[in-house]
Design a protein around this motif. Structure first.
Motif, mmCIF file in Angstrom:
data_model
loop_
_atom_site.group_PDB
_atom_site.id
_atom_site.type_symbol
_atom_site.label_atom_id
_atom_site.label_comp_id
_atom_site.label_asym_id
_atom_site.label_seq_id
_atom_site.Cartn_x
_atom_site.Cartn_y
_atom_site.Cartn_z
ATOM 1 N N MET A 197 0.835 -1.349 -0.194
ATOM 2 C CA MET A 197 -0.074 -0.015 -0.073
ATOM 3 C C MET A 197 0.801 1.338 0.164
ATOM 4 N N TYR A 198 2.022 1.272 0.673
ATOM 5 C CA TYR A 198 2.892 2.365 0.838
ATOM 6 C C TYR A 198 3.389 2.722 -0.601
ATOM 7 N N PHE A 199 3.645 1.743 -1.395
ATOM 8 C CA PHE A 199 4.257 1.879 -2.491
ATOM 9 C C PHE A 199 3.139 2.490 -3.506
ATOM 10 N N GLN A 200 2.141 2.027 -3.638
ATOM 11 C CA GLN A 200 1.181 2.498 -4.502
ATOM 12 C C GLN A 200 0.651 3.797 -3.808
ATOM 13 N N PHE A 201 0.607 4.072 -2.531
ATOM 14 C CA PHE A 201 0.441 5.585 -2.399
ATOM 15 C C PHE A 201 1.252 6.391 -2.686
ATOM 16 N N ALA A 202 2.649 6.137 -2.616
ATOM 17 C CA ALA A 202 3.656 7.115 -3.322
ATOM 18 C C ALA A 202 3.320 7.512 -4.631
ATOM 19 N N ARG A 203 2.881 6.208 -5.614
ATOM 20 C CA ARG A 203 2.756 6.563 -6.927
ATOM 21 C C ARG A 203 1.304 7.490 -6.958
ATOM 22 N N TYR A 204 0.340 7.231 -6.353
ATOM 23 C CA TYR A 204 -0.726 8.158 -6.162
ATOM 24 C C TYR A 204 -0.160 9.555 -5.779
ATOM 25 N N LEU A 205 0.488 9.895 -4.991
ATOM 26 C CA LEU A 205 1.147 11.052 -4.479
ATOM 27 C C LEU A 205 1.650 11.765 -5.685
ATOM 28 N N LEU A 206 2.432 11.032 -6.420
ATOM 29 C CA LEU A 206 3.323 11.633 -7.549
ATOM 30 C C LEU A 206 2.277 12.008 -8.700
ATOM 31 N N ILE A 207 1.305 10.867 -8.983
ATOM 32 C CA ILE A 207 0.192 11.141 -10.169
ATOM 33 C C ILE A 207 -0.587 12.268 -9.532
ATOM 34 N N SER A 208 -0.647 12.667 -8.533
ATOM 35 C CA SER A 208 -1.668 13.846 -7.926
ATOM 36 C C SER A 208 -1.130 15.083 -7.873
ATOM 37 N N SER A 209 0.218 15.143 -7.785
ATOM 38 C CA SER A 209 0.987 16.442 -7.715
ATOM 39 C C SER A 209 1.925 16.842 -8.936
ATOM 40 N N SER A 210 1.893 15.940 -9.750
ATOM 41 C CA SER A 210 2.807 16.408 -10.890
ATOM 42 C C SER A 210 2.257 15.895 -12.400
ATOM 43 N N ARG A 211 1.575 16.899 -12.975
ATOM 44 C CA ARG A 211 1.183 16.542 -14.320
ATOM 45 C C ARG A 211 1.884 17.187 -15.406
ATOM 46 N N PRO A 212 2.053 16.569 -16.518
ATOM 47 C CA PRO A 212 2.685 17.090 -17.797
ATOM 48 C C PRO A 212 2.559 18.506 -17.974
ATOM 49 N N ASP A 213 1.545 19.084 -17.855
ATOM 50 C CA ASP A 213 1.136 20.502 -18.208
ATOM 51 C C ASP A 213 1.090 21.367 -16.981
ATOM 52 N N GLY A 214 1.793 20.868 -15.827
ATOM 53 C CA GLY A 214 2.053 21.866 -14.650
ATOM 54 C C GLY A 214 3.258 22.027 -14.098
ATOM 55 N N LEU A 215 3.474 22.134 -12.689
ATOM 56 C CA LEU A 215 4.665 22.232 -12.147
ATOM 57 C C LEU A 215 4.914 21.087 -11.367
ATOM 58 N N PRO A 216 6.319 21.077 -11.313
ATOM 59 C CA PRO A 216 6.730 19.711 -10.599
ATOM 60 C C PRO A 216 6.399 19.921 -9.073
ATOM 61 N N LEU A 267 8.116 15.202 -16.923
ATOM 62 C CA LEU A 267 8.086 16.431 -17.862
ATOM 63 C C LEU A 267 7.818 17.650 -17.004
ATOM 64 N N PRO A 268 7.107 17.996 -16.003
ATOM 65 C CA PRO A 268 7.122 19.196 -15.268
ATOM 66 C C PRO A 268 8.639 19.677 -14.811
ATOM 67 N N LEU A 269 9.299 18.799 -14.249
ATOM 68 C CA LEU A 269 10.734 18.828 -13.687
ATOM 69 C C LEU A 269 11.523 19.438 -14.927
ATOM 70 N N ILE A 270 11.293 18.857 -15.882
ATOM 71 C CA ILE A 270 12.280 19.152 -17.126
ATOM 72 C C ILE A 270 11.697 20.462 -17.543
ATOM 73 N N ASN A 271 10.525 20.857 -17.527
ATOM 74 C CA ASN A 271 10.184 22.121 -17.825
ATOM 75 C C ASN A 271 10.549 23.266 -16.869
ATOM 76 N N LEU A 272 10.818 22.855 -15.459
ATOM 77 C CA LEU A 272 11.319 23.699 -14.586
ATOM 78 C C LEU A 272 12.585 24.096 -15.111
ATOM 79 N N ILE A 273 13.504 22.990 -15.363
ATOM 80 C CA ILE A 273 14.894 23.467 -15.806
ATOM 81 C C ILE A 273 14.971 24.608 -16.859
ATOM 82 N N ASP A 274 14.134 24.413 -18.045
ATOM 83 C CA ASP A 274 13.803 25.341 -18.989
ATOM 84 C C ASP A 274 13.502 26.552 -18.426
#
Length: 850
Positions: free
Chosen positions: A392-411, A453-460
């Motif tokens: 559950m901890y593993f899938q919760f981590a994936r859930y957090l990343l999906i929910s906080s980092s979208r390709p068209d947003g901020l990291p 992708l948002p992280l790479i966008n932040l670098i740019d």
């Protein structure tokens, strides 16, 4: 099975039309709920994907997160009666709340966030004295030979005065505010349950009161750009509440019409981002009215609340504009759809991402799998093992990343997108001397590559002069081309050193982030991405270091002035210092950056002259050194340490996430790395969540499954809140620990390493004995393949490889195993004696073992 659901958003208030909709089960995992008016499915059939609790959350650390990458909410499943709403992560102040006596499950509290809501504004923070000061500081450090405390102190004093940004801090991320629903029905609550279904991303609260069964459901929608709260009951006319909004400071709240609350900045809000949050209340049956700055709903059959938020920030993925117009556009579009339609649209986006990678650890655990999540965490803290909770901890981590980092947003920042204060711990910025990078270690292998992708966008953003100061800082501080970022950046792409010399004089943040762009290519083999996105970043990061590195008078090129992140060394005279030349971590990062720049340049056929410069500089970097304890040295000199259990374990960067040290390729360095790690831990290191998460990954790379598992247990026992969020002393949430530890779970099972000749894939390199059997599906590998694997008793039972690109891999098996054969569509294919396989795009391979 089919469930009967009521649509209740399409029209305005009490005269809402009611329609019947039939919806089918998704993914075969669960069925739609049959209770009238609910928007979600019934209990998820997999208990390891459901966090659940018997009581409301009295404090933020117990609340449950939802998010769509830009909007976030912490759902309490209740609300406190007193002045302390539970948002503060301050244990002494929260102590009176912990018995739950002040928290009503009939009420609700949502703490809200919008990812572009930061304090402050764009400003020139670069220190104008830095250009003249840097050569003098460097001269003092070189002349000191690393031993003259007087000269080192003079360099540190000058760095503090002439290099740290003005002002010395950066703006930080802030909360949007809070929404409260205070029930007008009072009675004894029974059969209370609060849960987060990771499979759907919906928080659901159910309870009984006075013979009525009530349900509240909350989720965040990507396509409709709103947070939705849905209130239903199994008896008509029984929903009644008073709604209000507030914020810790700097806000005004008004009602518009009879059904909308508006939260915005206060009257004294000047020269900062303007923001707005709107909550629209749409009841079926009953009435809705405004009373001052509150909304009152009475005698409703059900209520849907649509929450929109926006700022006027313009930069990166945000076009800016009037926050009011943005909110009204989102609400106008969302209210045309039923809550069920909004959820179905969201699930169509979310579920394919969440379901594309699965990890299963062992058989069902019966009683343990049926316990509330907080009780399971408590049991582990008392010494139990709980493989279901780890899954559950593993899938919760994936859930957090999906929910906080979208390709068209901020990291994802230090807190992802969930932060309750105007001022949050460490500014809730992007701290890039470990934390932000750790946020994304999980992304590629866990099938979440688009969240990178948002992280790479932040670098740019940072390296583009119109949106950041990375190129300006490189030029004005160091007289260098390319770009530089120090140990933090923010919404405005600030790249200057901040806080103080002992933290901020570290010019390696941009280089480390650049390697994330390379890794995205390594996992996808997307040559167009390499050419258009990764190569410009790698080129400019390397260009900076070609100009910045300096000869140390012994023929080596070194960095400096710099630090080993946040750590200090002790001279023979007893004085402690931070500033130095060529700390080990710096050299490791530069070597990796240059290596990947050469790899990318050769793949793309880039300028041979530039690549020659990079190669020549690589050859002049200092070698690793082993100190008097047998440890990998942290600095060029073998210093004593005033804090041998320091939380940063920076010299082991080359072990993980770097690729320069491994038991197979560099056994002596791996031994020295182990000594350093053991010393750190023996002196009390690894006590923060993110630090212990890094330790898990180190042990994986050293092929020590027992130690990796023990450290994962430490994570859950001492660095995990009841809601499974990671905790950092003195008890505040940081998302990095969740994501870093989850990546460590995958590293125990499979590791991939890119080389120009072949991708090396290690199977079960650090599987602990406790994971006696299990399976995974969809784990991504460098080289463009995905793997499905079953294992038992430390041996691989079966392996399937699904290749998305042409390439070559080399399988490294557990001791005592050999490949029996490999087939494609039932046809045998050759596998080299050394485990080498040549993969073709679009082909699946089934590998068997002896």
């Amino acid at each position: 099975m089919k469930g009967r659901l009521f649509n209740a958003v399409r029209s305005g208030a009490s005269d809402t039309m009611i329609q019947i909709t039939n919806l089918f089960a998704i993914a075969g995992l669960s069925v739609w709920a049959g209770v009238i008016g609910q928007v979600t499915r019934a209990q998820n059939a997999n208990p390891r994907e459901v966090l659940w609790y018997r009581t409301p959350a009295p404090i933020w650390d117990h609340a449950l997160p939802v998010g769509n990458g830009r909007l976030g909410a912490m759902v309490f499943g209740g609300a406190n009666a007193g002045a302390n709403n539970g948002d503060l992560q301050v244990s002494p102040k929260n102590a009176p709340l912990m018995d739950g006596s002040q928290t009503s499950g009939a009420d609700e509290h949502l703490q809200l966030n919008e990812s572009s809501l930061w304090k402050g504004s764009r400003a020139d923070r670069l220190n104008p004295r830095a250009h003249e000061a840097v050569p003098q500081i460097r001269k003092l450090l070189l002349e000191s030979k690393g031993l003259d405390g007087t000269k080192i102190s003079a360099a540190e004093k000058m760095a503090q005065k002439d290099m740290i940004g003005i002002p010395p801090g950066m703006p930080g991320y802030s909360t949007l505010g809070d929404l409260y629903l205070r029930s007008l029905k009072h009675g004894v609550i029974s059969d209370y349950r609060r849960q987060l279904d990771l499979g759907s991303g919906v928080v659901r609260v159910t309870y009984a009161m006075d013979g009525v069964r009530y349900t509240r459901e909350v989720f965040a929608s990507v396509p409709d750009e709103v947070i939705v709260a849905r209130l239903t009951a199994d008896r008509k006319g029984t929903i009644a509440f008073r709604a209000s909004m507030d914020r810790p400071a700097d806000f005004t709240v008004t009602a518009r019409g009879r059904d909308t609350l508006i939260l915005r900045e206060g009257a004294d809000h000047k020269d900062q981002i303007h923001f707005r949050g709107e909550a629209l209340f749409v009841p079926a049956g009953g009435s809705v009215r405004a009373e001052g700055s509150e909304i009152v709903v009475a005698d409703a059959d059900s209520v849907t609340i649509l929450i929109a938020a926006a700022t006027d920030f313009k930069g990166g993925p945000f076009a800016g504009g009037d926050p009011e117009a943005q909110c009204e556009r989102a609400l106008r579009a969302a209210r045309k759809r039923s809550a069920q339609e909004i959820l179905a649209r969201q699930e169509a986006v979310y579920e394919p991402i969440f379901r594309n990678m699965v990890l299963h650890l062992g058989p069902p655990q019966g009683a343990s799998d049926d316990l509330p999540t907080d009780e399971r965490v408590k049991r582990v803290s008392e010494g139990s093992d709980d493989l279901g909770l780890q899954e559950m901890y593993f899938q919760f981590a994936r859930y957090l990343l999906i929910s906080s980092s979208r390709p068209d947003g901020l990291p994802a920042n230090l807190q992802g997108i969930w932060a309750a204060g105007i001022d949050n711990p460490w500014g809730s910025k992007w701290t890039i001397n470990i934390n932000t990078e750790m946020n994304y270690w999980l992304a590629e292998p866990a099938g979440l590559g688009n969240t990178m992708l948002p992280l790479i966008n932040l670098i740019d953003m940072v390296r583009t002069p119109a949106t950041g100061t990375g190129t300006q800082a490189a030029r004005t501080y160091y007289g260098a081309g390319g770009f530089v970022i120090h140990h933090n950046t923010d919404l405005w792409g600030d790249a200057d050193p901040i806080d103080g010399y002992q933290w901020g004089i570290w010019p390696m943040g941009g280089a480390w982030l650049s390697l994330q762009a390379w890794d995205h290519y390594a996992f996808t083999l997307d040559k167009e991405f390499l050419r258009t996105r990764a190569w410009p970043i790698l080129h400019d990061a390397s260009l900076f270091f070609l100009d910045y590195l300096v000869d140390d008078s012994s023929g080596h090129l070194v960095t400096g002035p710099s630090i080993s992140p946040e750590n200090r060394y002790r001279l023979p005279d007893g004085s402690d210092h931070s500033l130095t030349m060529g700390p080990t971590m710096d050299i490791e990062i530069v070597r990796e950056l240059f290596t990947r720049t050469l790899d990318a340049g050769r793949i793309l056929g880039e300028d041979p002259g530039f690549l020659k410069q990079v190669m020549e500089a690589t050859d002049k970097l200092p070698s690793f050194a082993v100190g008097k304890h047998g440890q990998l040295q942290e600095w060029q000199q073998d210093y004593d340490e005033p804090e041998p259990g320091h939380r940063h374990i920076s010299p082991l960067w080359a072990l993980f996430p770097g690729t320069q040290i491994s038991p197979e390729q560099t056994p002596e360095l791996a031994k020295a790395a182990r000594v350093l790690l053991e010393r750190r831990l023996s002196y009390g290191g690894g006590q923060t969540g993110w630090s212990r998460a890094w330790v898990v990954n180190f042990w994986d790379r050293l092929h020590d499954g027992k130690q990796a598992y023990d450290s994962l247990q430490v994570m859950i026992r001492q660095s995990t809140f009841p809601n499974l969020m990671d905790t950092h002393p003195p008890g505040v949430f940081q998302i990095d620990g969740n994501l870093g530890a989850a990546n460590g779970m995958l590293e125990a099972l499979m590791q991939s390493r890119w080389t120009p000749e072949a991708v090396q894939v290690e199977l079960l390199p650090a599987v602990p004995a406790e994971w006696a059997e299990g399976w995974l599906k969809g784990l991504r590998l460098r080289g463009g393949a995905a793997a499905d694997m079953r294992w038992k008793d430390g041996k691989v039972v079966s392996l399937e490889l699904h290749s998305a690109a042409d390439g070559t891999i080399r399988l490294v098996l557990p001791a005592g195993q050999v490949i029996a054969g490999a087939t494609v569509a039932g046809q045998t294919i050759p596998v080299g004696a050394d485990g080498v396989m040549h993969l073709k795009r679009g082909t699946s391979y089934y590998v068997t073992f002896h």
